[in-house]
Design a protein around this motif. Structure first.
Motif, PDB file in Angstrom:
ATOM      1  N   ALA A 225      -2.215  38.812  50.053  1.00 12.11           N
ATOM      2  CA  ALA A 225      -3.014  40.026  49.843  1.00 12.11           C
ATOM      3  C   ALA A 225      -4.501  39.711  49.861  1.00 12.11           C
ATOM      4  CB  ALA A 225      -2.622  40.679  48.527  1.00 12.11           C
ATOM      5  N   GLY A 226      -4.895  38.625  49.191  1.00 12.61           N
ATOM      6  CA  GLY A 226      -6.311  38.292  49.088  1.00 12.61           C
ATOM      7  C   GLY A 226      -6.932  37.962  50.429  1.00 12.61           C
ATOM      8  N   ARG A 227      -6.175  37.310  51.288  1.00  9.17           N
ATOM      9  CA  ARG A 227      -6.699  36.935  52.607  1.00  9.17           C
ATOM     10  C   ARG A 227      -6.357  37.967  53.687  1.00  9.17           C
ATOM     11  NH1 ARG A 227      -7.022  30.455  53.531  1.00  9.17           N
ATOM     12  NH2 ARG A 227      -7.584  29.869  51.398  1.00  9.17           N
ATOM     13  N   ARG A 228      -5.702  39.040  53.293  1.00  2.00           N
ATOM     14  CA  ARG A 228      -5.326  40.106  54.221  1.00  2.00           C
ATOM     15  C   ARG A 228      -4.521  39.551  55.395  1.00  2.00           C
ATOM     16  NH1 ARG A 228      -8.049  44.899  53.548  1.00  2.00           N
ATOM     17  NH2 ARG A 228      -8.021  45.377  55.781  1.00  2.00           N
ATOM     18  N   ILE A 229      -3.575  38.665  55.062  1.00  2.00           N
ATOM     19  CA  ILE A 229      -2.694  38.084  56.070  1.00  2.00           C
ATOM     20  C   ILE A 229      -1.545  39.053  56.312  1.00  2.00           C
ATOM     21  CG2 ILE A 229      -1.180  36.156  56.642  1.00  2.00           C
ATOM     22  CD1 ILE A 229      -3.998  35.188  56.385  1.00  2.00           C
ATOM     23  N   PRO A 230      -1.408  39.605  57.502  1.00  2.00           N
ATOM     24  CA  PRO A 230      -0.305  40.546  57.751  1.00  2.00           C
ATOM     25  C   PRO A 230       1.042  39.829  57.780  1.00  2.00           C
ATOM     26  CG  PRO A 230      -2.060  40.775  59.397  1.00  2.00           C
ATOM     27  CD  PRO A 230      -2.312  39.498  58.660  1.00  2.00           C
ATOM     28  N   VAL A 231       2.069  40.525  57.335  1.00  2.00           N
ATOM     29  CA  VAL A 231       3.439  40.022  57.379  1.00  2.00           C
ATOM     30  C   VAL A 231       4.271  40.965  58.243  1.00  2.00           C
ATOM     31  CG1 VAL A 231       5.530  39.556  56.046  1.00  2.00           C
ATOM     32  CG2 VAL A 231       3.292  38.900  55.129  1.00  2.00           C
ATOM     33  N   ASP A 232       4.959  40.404  59.235  1.00  2.00           N
ATOM     34  CA  ASP A 232       5.871  41.178  60.070  1.00  2.00           C
ATOM     35  C   ASP A 232       7.234  41.196  59.383  1.00  2.00           C
ATOM     36  OD1 ASP A 232       3.771  41.263  61.840  1.00  2.00           O
ATOM     37  OD2 ASP A 232       4.595  39.739  63.189  1.00  2.00           O
ATOM     38  N   VAL A 233       7.738  42.372  59.088  1.00  2.00           N
ATOM     39  CA  VAL A 233       8.984  42.548  58.349  1.00  2.00           C
ATOM     40  C   VAL A 233      10.039  43.120  59.288  1.00  2.00           C
ATOM     41  CG1 VAL A 233      10.095  43.767  56.445  1.00  2.00           C
ATOM     42  CG2 VAL A 233       7.777  42.863  56.171  1.00  2.00           C
ATOM     43  N   CYS A 234      11.205  42.465  59.337  1.00  2.00           N
ATOM     44  CA  CYS A 234      12.285  42.872  60.236  1.00  2.00           C
ATOM     45  C   CYS A 234      13.539  43.069  59.393  1.00  2.00           C
ATOM     46  CB  CYS A 234      12.501  41.819  61.312  1.00  2.00           C
ATOM     47  SG  CYS A 234      10.998  41.424  62.254  1.00  2.00           S
ATOM     48  N   LEU A 235      13.759  44.303  58.950  1.00  2.00           N
ATOM     49  CA  LEU A 235      14.759  44.578  57.925  1.00  2.00           C
ATOM     50  C   LEU A 235      16.182  44.275  58.386  1.00  2.00           C
ATOM     51  CD1 LEU A 235      13.226  47.911  56.600  1.00  2.00           C
ATOM     52  CD2 LEU A 235      13.185  45.693  55.437  1.00  2.00           C
TER      53      LEU A 235
END
Length: 309
Positions: A225-235
């Motif tokens: 969150a602090g570094r605004r690193i996006p996470v790709d989520v594949c449910l």
């Protein structure tokens, strides 16, 4: 916007069955089970992935895979942009398997990307290396593509089994950065959640794929969150392949301020489409506000939608 989909895992099962029949090849039981929606091990998935890859043997097949991926997007709605961030493994197809030339791969992608643009769909390609093959393999991937990077190739990523420490991969990521590529990594999927921190802090990765095993680690979520690193989520993919996951961590990601986007991953192997992934997100407890935020950040952090922006 499909934030994470693999070309090699996008071919439709019916297309694969038909090509397998032509060659008198039996379809692996693992693939048939995954197509039926049954859970499988990561090695079952790899077996199915490799089998699917075997049919990507020319420009026509590459175009078919991309067309299948595009067909799993939701229909156009107003002026909303549509797109794919598409992971591709050129070294595996061109050097390891010797199924087609790099020119054929690029030409198939270019033809499909041009057709997609005519439909208002943007595509960005992320070149992938395999973590468990090691950094020397990563350098070979970059050797293969470095002199011939089409404008729609924007990123470099590792995937596969998380067996080699990300610190060992740092020189490969550094070289990719010098080539002008953005950096991503599959981390915390089939390896521990600590791999997410290692990929960011020791390899300089700016985007994480999956991170499912980091859901219960407040320090890692704070870092993301602090570094605004996006996470790709594949449910659908995570539900099928991440052993012992329990409840999906997407709600905890969002609560911690982590930027997330939805992807289909390998929808020709673990059948799904993007509208179905949004329906799953709603069913795991995301309210309207969380879904709106997820939609906004899925688009804002998509590399395809940043091309030419």
């Amino acid at each position: 916007m499909d934030r994470h989909v693999h070309l090699e895992g996008s071919l439709d099962p019916a297309w694969i069955r038909e090509r397998a029949h032509r060659r008198s090849l039996p379809v692996p039981r693992a693939a048939e089970a995954l197509w039926r929606g049954e859970a499988g091990s990561f090695r079952d998935f790899i077996e199915s992935f490799v089998f699917s890859c075997s049919f990507l043997d020319g420009q026509e097949a590459v175009e078919a895979a991309l067309e299948a991926a595009l067909g799993r997007l939701p229909p156009p709605e107003g002026a909303a942009l549509r797109g794919l961030d598409l992971w591709v493994s050129p070294h595996w197809l061109v050097r390891e398997r010797r199924q087609l030339s790099l020119d054929s791969l690029w030409q198939g992608l270019d033809s499909g990307i041009r057709r997609a643009a005519g439909q208002g769909i943007r595509v960005a390609v992320v070149v992938e290396a395999v973590n468990h093959f090691g950094p020397a393999h990563g350098q070979e991937v970059l050797d293969l593509v470095a002199g011939n990077l089409p404008p729609w190739v924007v990123g470099f990523s590792t995937g596969g089994l998380e067996q080699v420490p990300f610190r060992d991969w740092a020189p490969v990521f550094d070289r990719a950065r010098v080539l002008g590529l953005r950096l991503a990594a599959h981390a915390g999927e089939n390896g521990p959640g600590t791999h997410v921190r290692e990929a960011i802090l020791e390899a300089g990765v700016e985007r994480i794929v999956h991170a499912t095993r980091a859901g219960g680690d407040p320090a890692t979520l704070e870092l993301l969150a602090g570094r605004r690193i996006p996470v790709d989520v594949c449910l659908s993919s995570n539900r099928a392949l991440v052993e012992g996951m329990g409840a999906h961590p997407l709600p905890s990601f969002l609560e911690a301020g982590v930027r997330c986007g939805l992807g289909t991953d390998d929808p020709g192997i673990i059948p799904c489409n993007l509208p179905g992934e949004w329906a799953l997100a709603s069913r795991i407890g995301l309210g309207d506000e969380a879904l709106r935020r997820l939609a906004r950040e899925s688009a804002e952090d998509a590399w395809a939608l940043q091309i030419g922006a």
